[in-house]
Structures are given as C-alpha cells and as structure tokens.
Scaffold this active site. Structure first.
Site, PDB file in Angstrom:
ATOM      1  N   CYS A  17      -2.045 119.043 -29.521  1.00  0.00           N
ATOM      2  CA  CYS A  17      -1.431 118.856 -28.186  1.00  0.00           C
ATOM      3  C   CYS A  17      -0.330 117.937 -28.352  1.00  0.00           C
ATOM      4  O   CYS A  17       0.473 117.505 -27.390  1.00  0.00           O
ATOM      5  CB  CYS A  17      -2.432 117.905 -27.516  1.00  0.00           C
TER       6      CYS A  17
ATOM      7  N   LYS B 158     -10.153 111.598 -21.836  1.00  0.00           N
ATOM      8  CA  LYS B 158     -10.425 112.902 -22.338  1.00  0.00           C
ATOM      9  C   LYS B 158     -11.138 112.983 -23.671  1.00  0.00           C
ATOM     10  O   LYS B 158     -10.672 112.322 -24.652  1.00  0.00           O
ATOM     11  CB  LYS B 158      -9.064 113.663 -22.354  1.00  0.00           C
TER      12      LYS B 158
ATOM     13  N   LYS C 147     -12.497 113.556 -17.950  1.00  0.00           N
ATOM     14  CA  LYS C 147     -12.580 115.041 -18.598  1.00  0.00           C
ATOM     15  C   LYS C 147     -13.452 115.167 -19.788  1.00  0.00           C
ATOM     16  O   LYS C 147     -12.860 114.183 -20.936  1.00  0.00           O
ATOM     17  CB  LYS C 147     -11.313 115.913 -18.692  1.00  0.00           C
TER      18      LYS C 147
HETATM   19 ZN    ZN Z   1      -3.348 120.133 -25.237  1.00  0.00          ZN
END
Ligand code: ZN
Length: 325
Positions: A129, A194, A247
């Site tokens: 990410c 997350k 999430k």
């Molecule tokens: Zn990602």
C-alpha cells in the site's frame, strides 16, 4: 413479589414490533463498491465473489442506471491498472482507470456520490500500500504519492476520497494537498482503523493486490487491539478526517461501537469481501437463508453504531427493501 415482567407485549404484532424497532437499514446508509478495468465490453465475475464483477468503462452506464433505479446513491471505486510499476503511476494518472470511471459516472449521474479508494497496492507489482524501499514499506516517502492519488481523483470529480493505505500522516498529507489544489470542500473518509485481516482474501483476487513479499502487518492493525483503534482514529481526526471507517466490520463490531461512543464523526463499516463470500457460499449450499442473514448482519452493524455501510450486498439489500414495501 416483583411484578411479572411481560416483554412479549411489545412483540405481539408486526405493527407493534415496527413501532418499537430501534434501528433500520435503508439505501441511504449504503455505499456500493465497483471494480473498474480497462478494455471494452468487460463484465467478468470475480470467482471468489459471486455477483461481483470487473466492469470496463463502457459497462458503467447499465450499472449506474441500475443503481439509480434501486435508489443507491453512493459508490466506491477500485481500479485495476493496465500495467503496474514500482511508483504506482496509474494510481495518479489523469487518464488512469479510476479517474476515467469517476468522469464517466459523474457524466451519467451527476448526483451519484462517488467515493474513491486511495491506495497504491493495486498499482505496483509488489502489492503493497506504500512505496517499497530496501524491502520495507516506507512511510514518509509514500505520503507524497498517496496525496497525488487523492488530488487526481478530486480533479476527475470525486466527491469523497478514502485513503486505505494506513501510512502515518496520510490524512494530513492528503488534506494539505487537496487544499493547495483548490479542493477544500472534498471530504476525507479515512480507513482510520484497518486491521491486518484474513477476511480480505477474496478482495485480493478481485483487485489483484496480493502482497508479493511479507504481509501488511507493519502498517495495518493487529486484530487483538482496540485501544490502538482509538489512537488511530484520534490522530486522523486531528489531521482532518471527515469520516472514520472500520475495516473489516463483522469481527470488529466492538471497535465500531467504541469509535461511535468516543468521537462525533460519522462512522462507516466496511463489510469486506470475506464477510460477503462466506454468506454467499453458505447460501449457495442451501445452508442459510441469504436474505435473512444479510439483513441481520446489516442491522447488527447499525446497532453497533455504524452510520454508513460499504457492502457488496448493497444491490441485493435495495431489492429486498423494495420488495418488502
Ligand atoms: Zn492498499
């Protein structure tokens, strides 16, 4: 003796039950995820997510008309690039797949609320990410790229940008970049909390974003922690977040409740791919009643404090709500 308590009085008829019902789910609560791909006439079902498709831009018209007809007002976009590179160029390209999709949807339906996932993992071959340097996902050097992604989405017409990368300081970097480019009114829906979750498995098929080395545990949160969720959310609020997201949702309803009680921002719950696929698979086997289980799950999210639910079931829910009227 204490008076005999008769709780069943308020459950006696459907009208009585609806009179005292504490939570409801409506299409106003829902955000529907859409995966966009390059090419023409592409509508390819994700094998591990029955009913979820990769759509090319020319297929968006039918999709948008269906959503309008179902009274679904918000979507979140994920893109699959034509090519991946180490600096994730297509993520912030003016003619990137998500940027094209935003323009197309706003063209077709100016009132449709378009949220965009802001991340790099679909766009680089390492599937991380952030930017990878010497085998480590660097924080500060990732921020500039992530902010560029958000600005490019705003330039294409996105109504809300939603960073999902979990780098520290990204809400601050995005807020500044948006403001510097004249997008002071574009809100940030932060994936504030997350977790490094096994429930993302089917999504990684869908988005082709599986990490090629290691895992995401150096930036996503440990599922064991809830006080840390408060710290993450607090920081994002200080940095300028307008929405907080949790999430995944199903195994983290205590976290949703915690955020709702601790802060006054709208709280979104992401009902993730694994949560979707588990219900789909069980329903396809005839083991559970899909509609009943989905609606019970959604009301659970609302009860735990979610104001907004991002869910692949959005269209099904909208159809069921229409039928029940
Ligand atoms: Zn990602």
């Amino acid at each position: 003796m204490e008076p005999f308590q008769r709780h069943r009085r308020l459950r006696k008829t459907a009208a009585m039950r609806s009179l005292v019902r504490e939570n409801i789910v409506t299409t106003d609560d829902l955000i529907y995820p859409i995966f966009v791909v390059h090419g023409n006439k592409q509508k390819n079902e994700v094998p591990s997510m029955p009913g979820v498709f990769h759509l090319s831009i020319d297929m968006l018209e039918a999709e948008v008309r269906e959503l309008e007809q179902l009274d679904i007002k918000s979507v979140i976009l994920f893109g699959l690039p034509a090519e991946k590179d180490y600096i994730s160029s297509e993520a912030y390209a003016a003619d990137g797949i998500v940027q094209q999709a935003i323009r197309r949807i706003k063209d077709l339906a100016p009132d449709m609320l378009v949220v965009t996932d802001v991340c790099l993992c679909q766009y680089n071959p390492l599937g991380h990410c952030g930017l990878v340097e010497d085998g480590y996902v660097t924080n500060d050097n990732s921020l500039e790229l992530i902010a560029k992604v958000a600005v490019s989405h705003a330039e294409a017409g996105a109504d809300i940008v939603a960073p999902s990368d979990m780098m520290d300081g990204r809400v601050y970097a995005i807020r500044n970049a948006l403001d510097d480019n004249g997008f002071v009114d574009v809100p940030i829906m932060s994936y504030a909390v997350k977790y490094a979750s096994a429930y993302y498995g089917p999504f990684r098929d869908a988005a082709d974003s599986k990490p090629q080395f290691g895992d995401r545990k150096t930036y996503q949160m440990d599922p064991a922690n809830v006080r840390e969720a408060i710290r993450e959310a607090q920081t994002d609020i200080e940095e300028g977040a307008d929405f907080l997201m949790v999430k995944p949702a199903l195994a983290y309803m205590d976290v949703i409740k915690e955020l709702k009680q601790s802060f006054d921002l709208p709280v979104a719950a992401y009902n993730v791919s694994g949560e979707y696929s588990m219900i789909k698979a069980a329903a396809q086997n005839g083991w559970i009643d899909e509609q009943a289980v989905v609606m019970e799950t959604m009301i659970g999210f609302k009860r735990s404090g979610a104001d907004i639910i991002l869910t692949y079931f959005a269209k099904d829910i909208a159809k069921w709500l229409k039928e029940s009227k």
